[in-house]
Design a protein around this motif. Structure first.
Motif, short mmCIF file in Angstrom:
data_model
loop_
_atom_site.label_atom_id
_atom_site.label_comp_id
_atom_site.label_asym_id
_atom_site.label_seq_id
_atom_site.Cartn_x
_atom_site.Cartn_y
_atom_site.Cartn_z
N ARG A 155 0.37 -0.78 -0.44
CA ARG A 155 0.04 0.12 -0.25
C ARG A 155 0.93 0.84 0.14
O ARG A 155 1.59 1.19 0.49
N VAL A 156 0.39 2.01 -0.98
CA VAL A 156 1.91 3.33 -1.25
C VAL A 156 1.64 4.82 -1.20
O VAL A 156 0.11 4.66 -2.06
N ALA A 157 1.63 4.86 -1.01
CA ALA A 157 1.27 6.77 -1.10
C ALA A 157 2.50 7.34 -1.53
O ALA A 157 3.73 7.57 -1.47
N ILE A 158 2.07 8.46 -2.80
CA ILE A 158 2.95 9.13 -3.61
C ILE A 158 3.14 10.32 -3.71
O ILE A 158 1.72 11.05 -4.22
N SER A 159 3.38 11.61 -3.56
CA SER A 159 3.20 12.47 -3.70
C SER A 159 4.76 13.25 -4.69
O SER A 159 5.60 13.39 -4.61
N LEU A 160 4.09 13.74 -5.72
CA LEU A 160 5.16 14.45 -6.86
C LEU A 160 4.53 16.41 -6.43
O LEU A 160 3.52 16.80 -6.83
N SER A 161 5.78 16.83 -6.41
CA SER A 161 5.52 18.23 -6.64
C SER A 161 6.55 19.31 -6.91
O SER A 161 7.67 18.53 -7.38
N GLN A 162 6.78 20.28 -7.81
CA GLN A 162 7.07 21.01 -8.38
C GLN A 162 7.38 22.25 -8.20
O GLN A 162 6.62 23.25 -7.59
N HIS A 163 8.59 23.22 -7.38
CA HIS A 163 8.63 23.67 -6.77
C HIS A 163 8.21 23.90 -5.09
O HIS A 163 7.98 25.01 -5.27
N GLY A 164 8.42 22.82 -4.75
CA GLY A 164 7.62 23.08 -3.79
C GLY A 164 5.77 23.14 -3.26
O GLY A 164 5.50 22.91 -2.47
N LYS A 165 5.47 22.98 -5.08
CA LYS A 165 3.59 22.62 -4.90
C LYS A 165 3.03 21.50 -5.05
O LYS A 165 4.07 21.26 -6.17
N VAL A 166 2.63 21.09 -4.02
CA VAL A 166 2.00 19.31 -4.91
C VAL A 166 1.24 19.80 -5.70
O VAL A 166 0.38 20.02 -6.14
#
Length: 211
Positions: free
Chosen positions: A134-145
């Motif tokens: 069970r995986v949670a992934i968060s992708l952000s760019q320049h500090g913003k999700v």
């Protein structure tokens, strides 16, 4: 062992620790992940992975690669390596023989691998494990999700031994992925390194060989 390895891989990817990548992964896999993380960083992206749970962990299978290490160096395109080596085998068990130019007087059967000589060739052992995560992934760019998700997914982790001069000097892989030596003490210190994730490299190699 597999849960610990998966947890460590995630920690290293999250921290972008290139030194740790090169220590726990084979050179080819470390190079691939180091390059990917650098490209993401240059574009301002950051990824965070959180393994919430792992279940149904089991050994999926084992494989043997017999031949010169250069034959299995996946940092070099297969098309380039196949000009120098011939590949044989079934599924994950692969033999690589150095190509010998044929003369007009040479029997075509001489192109076939010398199966007795195989026992004197360098050899590398591999095994892979599977787990449901069970995986949670968060992708952000320049500090913003910019994207995030959570769910269940299968994870496949492949581990490789050092390359041994010949099969008689290599250990035996037990059903749980542990190793056992028969005979004298090993001359090459044993260690597992992560050689593939999700069988991406392995499947690509097998498809190229089977063409």
């Amino acid at each position: 062992m597999t849960p610990v390895v998966i947890s460590r891989i995630v920690d290293v990817i999250n921290s972008k620790d290139e030194a740790a990548l090169s220590t726990m992964m084979t050179p080819a896999l470390a190079s691939m992940y180091t390059s990917a993380l650098k490209q993401m960083s240059e574009s301002g992206y950051d990824i965070k992975i959180d393994i919430k749970s792992l279940s149904n962990v089991k050994v999926g299978g084992t494989s043997i690669k017999s031949g010169q290490p250069k034959a299995f160096d996946t940092t070099v395109p297969f098309e380039t390596r196949s000009q120098r080596f011939s590949y044989y085998g079934a599924g994950p068990h692969i033999i690589a023989d150095q190509k010998i130019p044929l003369s007009k007087d040479m029997d075509v059967s001489s192109e076939l691998p010398n199966f007795i000589a195989i026992y004197k060739q360098p050899i590398r052992l591999e095994f892979w494990s599977t787990a449901q995560a069970r995986v949670a992934i968060s992708l952000s760019q320049h500090g913003k999700v910019v994207d995030q998700d959570e769910g269940y997914m299968p994870i496949v982790v492949s581990m490789a031994s050092p390359t041994y001069p010949q099969i008689s000097e290599a250990p035996t892989i037990l059903s749980d992925g542990q190793i056992m030596y028969i005979g004298s003490d090993p001359k090459i210190p044993f260690e597992w390194r992560v050689s593939d994730l999700f069988l991406n490299i392995t499947n690509k190699e097998i498809r190229a060989i089977e063409k």
